[in-house]
Design an enzyme around this catalytic site. Structure first.
Site, short mmCIF file in Angstrom:
data_model
loop_
_atom_site.label_atom_id
_atom_site.label_comp_id
_atom_site.label_asym_id
_atom_site.label_seq_id
_atom_site.Cartn_x
_atom_site.Cartn_y
_atom_site.Cartn_z
N ASP A 1 -20.08 -15.38 40.49
CA ASP A 1 -20.08 -13.99 41.29
C ASP A 1 -21.29 -13.60 41.17
O ASP A 1 -22.00 -12.96 40.61
CB ASP A 1 -19.22 -13.19 40.21
CG ASP A 1 -18.84 -11.55 40.61
OD1 ASP A 1 -19.59 -11.21 41.56
OD2 ASP A 1 -18.32 -11.08 39.89
N ARG B 1 -18.64 -0.77 50.87
CA ARG B 1 -18.04 -1.27 49.68
C ARG B 1 -16.67 -2.21 49.93
O ARG B 1 -15.57 -1.86 50.43
CB ARG B 1 -17.34 -0.14 48.75
CG ARG B 1 -17.99 1.13 48.68
CD ARG B 1 -17.54 1.97 47.67
NE ARG B 1 -17.48 1.59 46.49
CZ ARG B 1 -18.77 1.55 45.65
NH1 ARG B 1 -19.86 2.02 46.24
NH2 ARG B 1 -18.95 1.18 44.52
N THR C 1 -19.75 -8.81 46.03
CA THR C 1 -19.58 -7.47 46.43
C THR C 1 -20.44 -7.35 47.49
O THR C 1 -21.50 -8.13 47.74
CB THR C 1 -19.72 -6.31 45.43
OG1 THR C 1 -21.21 -6.41 45.03
CG2 THR C 1 -18.91 -6.21 44.51
N1 PLP Z 1 -18.46 -8.53 39.99
C1 PLP Z 1 -19.54 -8.04 39.34
C2 PLP Z 1 -20.48 -8.78 38.90
C3 PLP Z 1 -19.74 -6.63 39.35
O1 PLP Z 1 -21.16 -6.12 38.83
C4 PLP Z 1 -18.72 -5.85 39.90
C5 PLP Z 1 -19.16 -4.44 40.18
O2 PLP Z 1 -19.73 -3.68 39.62
C6 PLP Z 1 -17.76 -6.38 40.41
C7 PLP Z 1 -17.56 -7.86 40.42
C8 PLP Z 1 -16.48 -5.62 40.87
O3 PLP Z 1 -16.81 -4.79 42.16
P1 PLP Z 1 -16.03 -3.57 42.65
O4 PLP Z 1 -16.48 -2.59 42.03
O5 PLP Z 1 -16.21 -3.80 44.12
O6 PLP Z 1 -14.53 -4.10 42.35
#
Ligand code: PLP
Length: 465
Positions: free
Chosen positions: A221, A256, A247
């Site tokens: 991620d 977003r 993201t």
């Molecule tokens: N994955 C990571 C590593 C993040 O830091 C975040 C959000 O800060 C997300 C996923 C989640 O993203 P979202 O807020 O768009 O659902």
């Protein structure tokens, strides 16, 4: 061509009035938020200022259209332009990360990073399969399996069995040896790398080796660092992972949303596409997909490469500046866009510094630092350089930001002593009428307003409400 210009029916006249005319309450709040963004120092590591072009696409008529399915195979008619937009977005996503379309595919429909992650899990593993992600107090994200001893917090820990790995308490760096030992006991089906508050590079070969020992999938991620990866300012997770999510609104600087990249091996492609729709989502947000496409075009430019380099230089300079003031930076520095600042030696909580900074228009967040016992009163703050670098801040400007932060800590320490209690409400009372705070607030605003503002015309920004 002369169009029929007969007036709209009375119940439809509201459809062609401006936001200001139609809904002054919301209009004014947006104007106030605009001014807040322009006149403050935005240091939240997960935020950025997207471009005018992205906001135009995001605010376009594409928001009107349903398009369940994939380009060329929709459940709704009228998608000839939407298909083109999504195809361009997919091509640009692969190009931005230098991926061969024979080997990699991409789904650009996830509504956010969280839904992208859950769709990726849905595609790869079964309910109750075992996952290992970085623990939230170590900098991991909620969606990587977060749970406490009392409660399963994230759906990723409700539907899957989660055993987190952690950073080494002494160094703040991921404890790979312990991860390997625990994986040998837990035998995960999925190992997740990537984080929300980790300032160091990832040892992807080591993660791959650990995943392979158990025939597990490896997912990255890269939400926080995807802009740096695109600019080749961070090492490349695609070389080692089966699946990569991100993201689009952090260092990548888009609207977003979320994206899932997958290796085209076995049947992962159809599993991911099915998992996004119909398993986890309905119709894609086409206006957002158009915005992502624009951001990805920008991310492929030489200027974006310069931007990403500057983000890292600025974060490093901030870490160095704070260290020179005698503060403790977790892992003693940073490799990416963020700095984790351990405030425990000052006997100050992250919550208090966050509160004080809010009062003088510096925005950052409280964050757990390694070894913290309580998640309620985290011992540090997380600071990111991406947003201010989009406002053309350079290293010298981050020296100034460091000086402001140092002053903020001094004011906080004096207020804490005056409050004579640990409670944040007493701390806030102790700050009332504080002249040092007022002076800092004024200087912060003057400094922030001397920089360009992406996305909107500063000449038209309202300054009085
Ligand atoms: N994955 C990571 C590593 C993040 O830091 C975040 C959000 O800060 C997300 C996923 C989640 O993203 P979202 O807020 O768009 O659902």
């Amino acid at each position: 061509m002369v169009y029929n210009t007969k007036p709209a029916d009375s119940w439809n006249t509201c459809l062609n009035t401006t936001l200001e005319q139609e809904d002054k309450e919301i209009y004014d709040l947006i104007e106030q938020e605009k001014y807040r963004q322009f006149s403050g120092l935005e240091l939240i590591a997960s935020e950025n200022f997207t471009s005018q072009a992205v906001m135009e696409a995001n605010g376009s008529c594409l928001t009107n259209k349903y398009s369940e399915g994939l380009p060329g195979a929709r459940y709704y008619g009228g998608n000839e332009y939407i298909d083109e937009v999504e195809n361009i977005c997919r091509q640009r996503a692969l190009k931005a990360f230098n991926l061969n379309p024979e080997e990699w595919g991409v789904n650009v429909q996830p509504y956010s990073g969280s839904t992208a992650n859950f769709a990726a899990f849905t595609a790869l593993i079964q309910p109750h399969d075992r996952i290992m992600g970085l623990d939230l107090p170590s900098g991991g994200h909620l969606t990587h399996g977060y749970q406490t001893s009392k409660k399963k917090i994230s759906s990723s820990s409700i539907y899957f069995e989660s055993m987190p790995y952690q950073v080494d308490n002494a160094t703040g760096v991921i404890d790979y040896d312990r991860l390997e030992q625990n994986a040998a006991l837990f035998r995960p089906k999925l190992v997740i790398c990537g984080a929300s508050a980790y300032a160091r590079e990832w040892d992807y070969p080591r993660f791959r080796k650990i995943a392979d020992q158990h025939g597990a999938y490896l997912m990255c991620d890269m939400a926080h660092i995807s802009g740096l990866v695109a600019a080749q300012e961070a090492s490349n997770p695609f070389e080692y992972c089966d699946i990569v999510t991100t993201t689009t609104h952090k260092t990548l600087r888009g609207p977003r949303a979320g994206i899932i990249f997958f290796r085209k091996k076995n049947d992962i492609e159809s599993r991911v596409n099915q998992a996004v729709f119909p398993s986890c989502q309905g119709g894609p947000h086409n206006n957002t997909i158009a915005g992502i496409a624009v951001a990805l075009k920008q991310a492929g430019s030489p200027e974006f490469k310069q931007y990403a380099k500057q983000v890292r230089a600025n974060a490093s300079k901030l870490a160095e500046t704070l260290t020179n003031y005698g503060y403790k930076i977790v892992t003693n520095g940073t490799d990416n866009h963020l700095v984790l600042w351990d405030l425990r030696p000052q006997k100050l909580t992250g919550s208090k510094l966050e509160k004080l900074c809010d009062l003088c228009h510096i925005t950052l967040n409280k964050n757990a630092v390694h070894g913290d016992v309580s998640a309620v009163t985290p011992g540090g703050v997380r600071i990111g350089a991406s947003a201010l670098t989009s406002r053309s801040f350079k290293e010298d400007d981050f020296v100034k930001v460091g000086e402001f932060l140092h002053r903020a800590v001094q004011i906080a320490l004096a207020a804490q002593e005056k409050a004579g209690s640990k409670l944040i409400k007493d701390f806030v009372v102790a700050l009332e009428g504080n002249d040092d705070l007022k002076a800092l607030h004024k200087e912060v605003q003057e400094f922030a307003k001397s920089f360009p503002m992406p996305g909107f015309d500063i000449e038209t920004i309202k300054t009085e409400f």
